[in-house]
Design a protein around this motif. Structure first.
Motif, short mmCIF file in Angstrom:
data_model
loop_
_atom_site.label_atom_id
_atom_site.label_comp_id
_atom_site.label_asym_id
_atom_site.label_seq_id
_atom_site.Cartn_x
_atom_site.Cartn_y
_atom_site.Cartn_z
N CYS A 1 46.62 7.29 -43.72
CA CYS A 1 45.69 6.33 -44.30
C CYS A 1 44.52 7.03 -44.97
O CYS A 1 44.08 8.08 -44.52
N PRO B 1 38.56 4.04 -45.34
CA PRO B 1 38.46 2.61 -45.63
C PRO B 1 37.97 2.32 -47.05
O PRO B 1 37.03 2.95 -47.53
N SER B 2 38.67 1.39 -47.71
CA SER B 2 38.37 0.93 -49.07
C SER B 2 38.73 1.93 -50.17
O SER B 2 38.58 1.63 -51.35
N ARG C 1 45.09 0.23 -51.89
CA ARG C 1 43.97 0.42 -50.99
C ARG C 1 44.08 -0.54 -49.79
O ARG C 1 44.88 -1.47 -49.79
N ASN C 2 43.25 -0.27 -48.75
CA ASN C 2 43.23 -1.10 -47.55
C ASN C 2 44.63 -1.25 -46.94
O ASN C 2 45.06 -2.35 -46.59
N CYS C 3 45.32 -0.14 -46.85
CA CYS C 3 46.67 -0.17 -46.31
C CYS C 3 46.95 1.17 -45.64
O CYS C 3 46.12 2.08 -45.66
N SER D 1 46.79 -4.63 -45.48
CA SER D 1 45.63 -5.07 -44.69
C SER D 1 45.49 -4.30 -43.39
O SER D 1 45.20 -4.88 -42.34
N GLU E 1 40.08 -1.62 -41.25
CA GLU E 1 39.19 -0.58 -41.74
C GLU E 1 38.33 0.02 -40.65
O GLU E 1 37.66 1.04 -40.86
N THR F 1 42.28 -9.08 -40.06
CA THR F 1 40.88 -9.05 -39.65
C THR F 1 40.77 -9.01 -38.14
O THR F 1 41.70 -9.36 -37.41
#
Length: 275
Positions: A119, A122-123, A156-158, A208, A211, A226
């Motif tokens: 990964c 984050p972002s 992103r975010n994965c 998703s 993060e 979330t």
């Protein structure tokens, strides 16, 4: 607490006194050259993996064997040497969620699971290469790189997920040593590894991916979406690196619930379950 060619992110994981994934062990030079499986050997590992997934988790507990105090490098080398499977994350998830033997959990977890995760911070978007750099407790420098398949670049975010048998881990320092020693060179730098995909069809993207550290629902043992309340049935605690991360996922038990680590340095001696 377990970084990009052209752009290197080296973000140490936060230190947490109560983090079950936060203990480190000294680690010297590794003899591991590569985790490489081809043809029938790869097929055999995949068959063993599917066999485990088809079993009742109580039966799985009877057939797998935990080896304590192994780093990621040692776990990979042991599995390769014995021709065995490192039990993947989703199988550990079923043990932790569908069985109730707390003593068994205390004796065997946390442990490295046989599932790699890659990964970005984050972002951040996936670029062509991810590099994860860290310093061991023994003050040794390490880096692990991964060339991102084109289908994942720009996302992103994965997270990118795959079982260990679908990757090979190459010790670039050993590769360099055989080349450079022939030229009379001896300064080989730090410990450098490259994680390569064996079969892109077996590697997938988790959309998703969270993060930050917290409680999340999971799909096949992998957190997504979330943050949720820890009291929600099926919630799992995720320890998430604050930066780039490459490594095996760690499975554990935290506050009477399953936990997953995507932040521990691969030189941490958790151990691994083999089948």
């Amino acid at each position: 607490m377990i970084t990009t060619a052209k752009r290197v992110l080296s973000v140490p994981a936060a230190t947490r006194a109560n983090d079950p994934f936060g203990r480190y062990s000294p680690m010297d030079k590794h003899e591991v050259r590569a985790l490489k499986v081809e043809g029938t050997e790869l097929d055999k590992l995949r068959q063993r993996r599917e066999m485990l997934r088809s079993m009742d988790p109580e039966r799985v507990k009877q057939v797998i064997e935990f080896h304590r105090d192994l780093t990621v490098f040692e776990a990979l080398a042991s599995a390769k040497r014995e021709g065995r499977l490192i039990v993947p994350r989703d199988v550990h998830d079923r043990i932790l969620t569908e069985t109730k033997d707390k003593e068994y959990f205390r004796e065997n977890y946390p442990t490295w699971a046989g599932t790699f995760i890659i990964c970005e911070a984050p972002s951040e978007k996936f670029r062509d290469t991810v590099i994860f750099s860290f310093v061991s407790h023994a003050k040794l420098n390490y880096s692990m790189s991964f060339k991102v398949p084109k289908k994942f670049q720009g996302k992103r975010n994965c997270a990118i997920i795959g079982d260990y048998s679908d990757f090979e881990l190459i010790d670039r320092e050993l590769v360099a040593s055989s080349r450079d020693l022939s030229k009379g060179q001896t300064d080989l730098g730090s410990n450098r590894y490259e994680l390569k995909v064996v079969d892109e069809r077996s590697v997938h993207r988790v959309k998703s991916f969270p993060e930050q550290t917290g409680w999340y629902l999971t799909n096949n043992g992998i957190p997504f979406g979330t943050e949720v309340d820890s009291s929600i049935k099926g919630s799992t605690h995720l320890w998430r690196s604050v930066g780039t991360y490459i490594g095996l996922l760690a499975s554990g038990f935290y506050n009477q619930a399953p936990s997953i680590g995507a932040d521990s340095k691969p030189v941490v001696s958790f151990g691994a379950a083999l089948f």
